[in-house]
Scaffold this motif. Structure first.
Motif, PDB file in Angstrom:
ATOM      1  N   PHE A 116     -13.719 -47.112 -45.390  1.00 32.97           N
ATOM      2  CA  PHE A 116     -14.101 -46.413 -46.618  1.00 32.97           C
ATOM      3  C   PHE A 116     -12.893 -45.731 -47.258  1.00 32.97           C
ATOM      4  N   VAL A 117     -12.055 -45.108 -46.430  1.00 30.02           N
ATOM      5  CA  VAL A 117     -10.854 -44.455 -46.954  1.00 30.02           C
ATOM      6  C   VAL A 117      -9.924 -45.485 -47.583  1.00 30.02           C
ATOM      7  N   ARG A 118      -9.706 -46.608 -46.880  1.00 29.54           N
ATOM      8  CA  ARG A 118      -8.828 -47.655 -47.402  1.00 29.54           C
ATOM      9  C   ARG A 118      -9.408 -48.267 -48.675  1.00 29.54           C
ATOM     10  N   MET A 258      -4.089 -39.553 -49.578  1.00 33.15           N
ATOM     11  CA  MET A 258      -5.036 -40.233 -48.692  1.00 33.15           C
ATOM     12  C   MET A 258      -4.312 -40.976 -47.581  1.00 33.15           C
ATOM     13  N   GLU A 259      -3.215 -41.628 -47.934  1.00 38.16           N
ATOM     14  CA  GLU A 259      -2.450 -42.369 -46.929  1.00 38.16           C
ATOM     15  C   GLU A 259      -1.888 -41.432 -45.874  1.00 38.16           C
ATOM     16  N   TRP A 260      -1.328 -40.297 -46.316  1.00 38.43           N
ATOM     17  CA  TRP A 260      -0.797 -39.307 -45.371  1.00 38.43           C
ATOM     18  C   TRP A 260      -1.902 -38.759 -44.482  1.00 38.43           C
ATOM     19  N   TYR A 261      -3.071 -38.476 -45.063  1.00 36.68           N
ATOM     20  CA  TYR A 261      -4.154 -37.830 -44.308  1.00 36.68           C
ATOM     21  C   TYR A 261      -4.717 -38.753 -43.238  1.00 36.68           C
ATOM     22  N   ARG A 263      -3.189 -41.162 -41.778  1.00 36.42           N
ATOM     23  CA  ARG A 263      -2.191 -41.364 -40.728  1.00 36.42           C
ATOM     24  C   ARG A 263      -2.054 -40.128 -39.851  1.00 36.42           C
ATOM     25  N   ARG A 264      -2.266 -38.955 -40.431  1.00 30.78           N
ATOM     26  CA  ARG A 264      -2.127 -37.687 -39.688  1.00 30.78           C
ATOM     27  C   ARG A 264      -3.348 -37.412 -38.826  1.00 30.78           C
ATOM     28  N   PHE A 265      -4.524 -37.814 -39.281  1.00 25.57           N
ATOM     29  CA  PHE A 265      -5.770 -37.529 -38.562  1.00 25.57           C
ATOM     30  C   PHE A 265      -6.565 -38.814 -38.353  1.00 25.57           C
ATOM     31  N   ASP A 266      -7.320 -38.861 -37.263  1.00 25.51           N
ATOM     32  CA  ASP A 266      -8.199 -39.990 -36.981  1.00 25.51           C
ATOM     33  C   ASP A 266      -9.507 -39.780 -37.739  1.00 25.51           C
ATOM     34  N   VAL A 267      -9.609 -40.393 -38.903  1.00 27.09           N
ATOM     35  CA  VAL A 267     -10.756 -40.134 -39.773  1.00 27.09           C
ATOM     36  C   VAL A 267     -12.039 -40.776 -39.264  1.00 27.09           C
ATOM     37  N   ASN A 268     -11.967 -41.561 -38.199  1.00 24.07           N
ATOM     38  CA  ASN A 268     -13.186 -42.110 -37.601  1.00 24.07           C
ATOM     39  C   ASN A 268     -13.869 -41.123 -36.670  1.00 24.07           C
ATOM     40  N   GLN A 269     -13.185 -40.025 -36.326  1.00 20.69           N
ATOM     41  CA  GLN A 269     -13.756 -39.026 -35.416  1.00 20.69           C
ATOM     42  C   GLN A 269     -14.711 -38.095 -36.170  1.00 20.69           C
ATOM     43  N   PRO A 270     -15.953 -37.945 -35.705  1.00 20.31           N
ATOM     44  CA  PRO A 270     -16.916 -37.069 -36.388  1.00 20.31           C
ATOM     45  C   PRO A 270     -16.419 -35.632 -36.551  1.00 20.31           C
ATOM     46  N   CYS A 303      -4.170 -28.040 -60.884  1.00 22.34           N
ATOM     47  CA  CYS A 303      -5.495 -27.854 -60.255  1.00 22.34           C
ATOM     48  C   CYS A 303      -6.326 -29.122 -60.383  1.00 22.34           C
ATOM     49  N   PHE A 304      -6.254 -29.772 -61.528  1.00 22.74           N
ATOM     50  CA  PHE A 304      -6.986 -31.023 -61.723  1.00 22.74           C
ATOM     51  C   PHE A 304      -6.535 -32.073 -60.723  1.00 22.74           C
ATOM     52  N   TRP A 305      -5.238 -32.147 -60.489  1.00 20.36           N
ATOM     53  CA  TRP A 305      -4.716 -33.117 -59.518  1.00 20.36           C
ATOM     54  C   TRP A 305      -5.163 -32.781 -58.099  1.00 20.36           C
ATOM     55  N   VAL A 306      -5.151 -31.499 -57.744  1.00 17.52           N
ATOM     56  CA  VAL A 306      -5.598 -31.087 -56.408  1.00 17.52           C
ATOM     57  C   VAL A 306      -7.081 -31.435 -56.222  1.00 17.52           C
ATOM     58  N   LEU A 307      -7.888 -31.188 -57.244  1.00 13.30           N
ATOM     59  CA  LEU A 307      -9.310 -31.524 -57.167  1.00 13.30           C
ATOM     60  C   LEU A 307      -9.504 -33.038 -56.998  1.00 13.30           C
ATOM     61  N   GLY A 308      -8.618 -33.822 -57.621  1.00 15.24           N
ATOM     62  CA  GLY A 308      -8.666 -35.277 -57.440  1.00 15.24           C
ATOM     63  C   GLY A 308      -8.363 -35.676 -56.011  1.00 15.24           C
ATOM     64  N   ILE A 309      -7.376 -35.012 -55.397  1.00 15.09           N
ATOM     65  CA  ILE A 309      -7.035 -35.279 -53.994  1.00 15.09           C
ATOM     66  C   ILE A 309      -8.222 -34.961 -53.091  1.00 15.09           C
ATOM     67  N   ILE A 310      -8.828 -33.799 -53.327  1.00 10.67           N
ATOM     68  CA  ILE A 310      -9.976 -33.378 -52.518  1.00 10.67           C
ATOM     69  C   ILE A 310     -11.111 -34.389 -52.622  1.00 10.67           C
ATOM     70  N   GLY A 311     -11.416 -34.802 -53.850  1.00 13.27           N
ATOM     71  CA  GLY A 311     -12.502 -35.763 -54.041  1.00 13.27           C
ATOM     72  C   GLY A 311     -12.216 -37.112 -53.414  1.00 13.27           C
ATOM     73  N   SER A 312     -10.966 -37.563 -53.508  1.00 10.43           N
ATOM     74  CA  SER A 312     -10.614 -38.883 -52.970  1.00 10.43           C
ATOM     75  C   SER A 312     -10.662 -38.913 -51.448  1.00 10.43           C
ATOM     76  N   ILE A 313     -10.463 -37.770 -50.797  1.00  6.81           N
ATOM     77  CA  ILE A 313     -10.513 -37.711 -49.333  1.00  6.81           C
ATOM     78  C   ILE A 313     -11.933 -37.461 -48.836  1.00  6.81           C
TER      79      ILE A 313
END
Length: 386
Positions: A116-118, A258-261, A263-270, A303-313
């Protein structure tokens, strides 16, 4: 820009356009979700692409229809736009739930979060191309991106008819002989599944408040920038181009984040998903308020860009967490019910925010919209503690 500049909509009308599509979702979402679970997710997705294509082609043709009509003016354009959004809403309901259910069944549930992230990254990369093309087309006429987008949806539908596969879906046995009974059984199964899982009830409540917040922001952020700020002058840079640059840079930043996040965290972990949803939602409230109240144009864009990052993750993580809680036979139905919850939030919160924006200030409406997200923060916090 098309709604504001060409069709002349005010803040309340902008919100009512969103309300129209959400009311359509509330009425049709469960029905189309049941169709996807009973007959075919692939069929539901293909139907959606053709309906969406028709809706955008119609929406882009409104200036020509208004000019040729006896009732010329903002009111006629607004009514036609409402009808176009009604058609689009039906298309969205066929897509909602079916797309995620199809993907989750075709792969392993444990791997779906990363996919889903990819997928979201690929969507954002494709949107970069779309932004560039849209800016070029909008510089000629603001309705041209709608016409081009509608044509692309039609072509996508043809492509899916030829190449899309569905290997792991089992059609309900009684679907052909007793279609209404089969669909009713699928719907009841989905509702029962939600009632028996407290985490799904919690997520349903969360999605209502998320919808209430997102509707106001999605419909008013451009109007807020146009009303609150004078865009800096860089040569002959048009406002349309400014919006293209803002969205292009924001999308580019979100792709990298998203790519950094992942790689930094295992997003499959609940656990990673739960903590991410809580802290990012807190950040969303903070940056929504800051976006609304800051007197600085550049800080507002940040702020708009940060909100975009939050939504995309958070969006793909929420989808993954939700899909991991579901059983295959009613997956699309449950996802559609969740979509209805989001639509209810948008349908109730949107007009409220629109009235405030029209009667007072758009800034005030955006701040109130951010406050509507606080219950979601509290519920995520409770889940995180457990």
């Amino acid at each position: 820009m098309y709604y504001i500049e060409d069709l002349g909509l005010n803040p309340l009308q902008l919100i009512l356009i969103g309300t129209a599509i959400e009311l359509t979702v509330i009425v049709f979402e469960s029905v189309t979700g049941v169709v996807a679970d009973t007959y075919s997710r692939r069929l539901s997705i293909i139907i959606a692409t053709f309906i969406l294509g028709a809706a955008f082609l119609f929406e882009g043709s409104i200036p020509y229809l208004s000019n040729s009509s006896v009732a010329v003016g903002v009111l006629s354009a607004f009514v036609l736009l409402l009808f176009a959004e009604f058609i689009r809403g039906i298309g969205e309901t066929f897509l909602s739930g079916a797309e995620q259910a199809w993907l989750t069944d075709e792969v392993e549930e444990e791997e779906v979060a990363k996919i889903f992230v990819r997928t979201n990254q690929l969507r954002l990369i494709a949107s970069l191309v779309g932004i560039i093309i849209s800016v070029v087309l909008a510089s000629v006429a603001l309705n041209l991106p709608y016409l081009a987008g509608g044509a692309l949806y039609i072509l996508l539908g043809v492509f899916l008819c030829i190449y899309m596969k569905e290997k792991n879906f089992e059609r309900v046995e009684t679907a052909k002989d007793r279609p209404w009974k089969a669909m009713a059984s699928t719907f009841i199964s989905g509702v029962t599944f939600i009632k028996n899982k407290p985490v799904l009830i919690m997520l349903l409540v969360v999605t209502v408040f998320i919808g209430a917040t997102s509707e106001g922001f999605d419909r008013l952020w451009e109007a807020h920038l146009l009303e609150a700020f004078t865009f800096p002058s860089f040569g002959s840079l048009d406002v349309v181009v400014w919006f293209g640059v803002i969205q292009f840079m924001g999308t580019l930043i979100s792709i990298g984040a998203m790519e950094w996040y992942q790689r930094r965290f295992d997003v499959n972990q609940p656990k990673v998903i739960r903590y991410s949803l809580f802290y990012f939602t807190v950040g969303q409230v903070i940056f929504l308020i800051l976006f609304a109240v800051t007197p600085s144009f550049y800080l507002a864009i940040f702020c708009f860009w940060v909100l975009g990052i939050i939504g995309s993750i958070t969006a793909p993580m929420y989808q993954a967490w939700l899909n991991q809680q579901l059983e295959s036979k009613s997956r699309a139905t449950v996802l559609s019910i969740m979509g209805q919850g989001n639509a209810v939030g948008q349908g109730l919160g949107g007009p409220f925010v629109g009235v405030i924006a029209t009667r007072y200030y758009i800034r005030t409406a955006l701040v109130l919209g951010a406050m509507l997200l606080l219950p979601a923060v509290i519920l995520y916090g409770k889940v995180m503690k457990r």
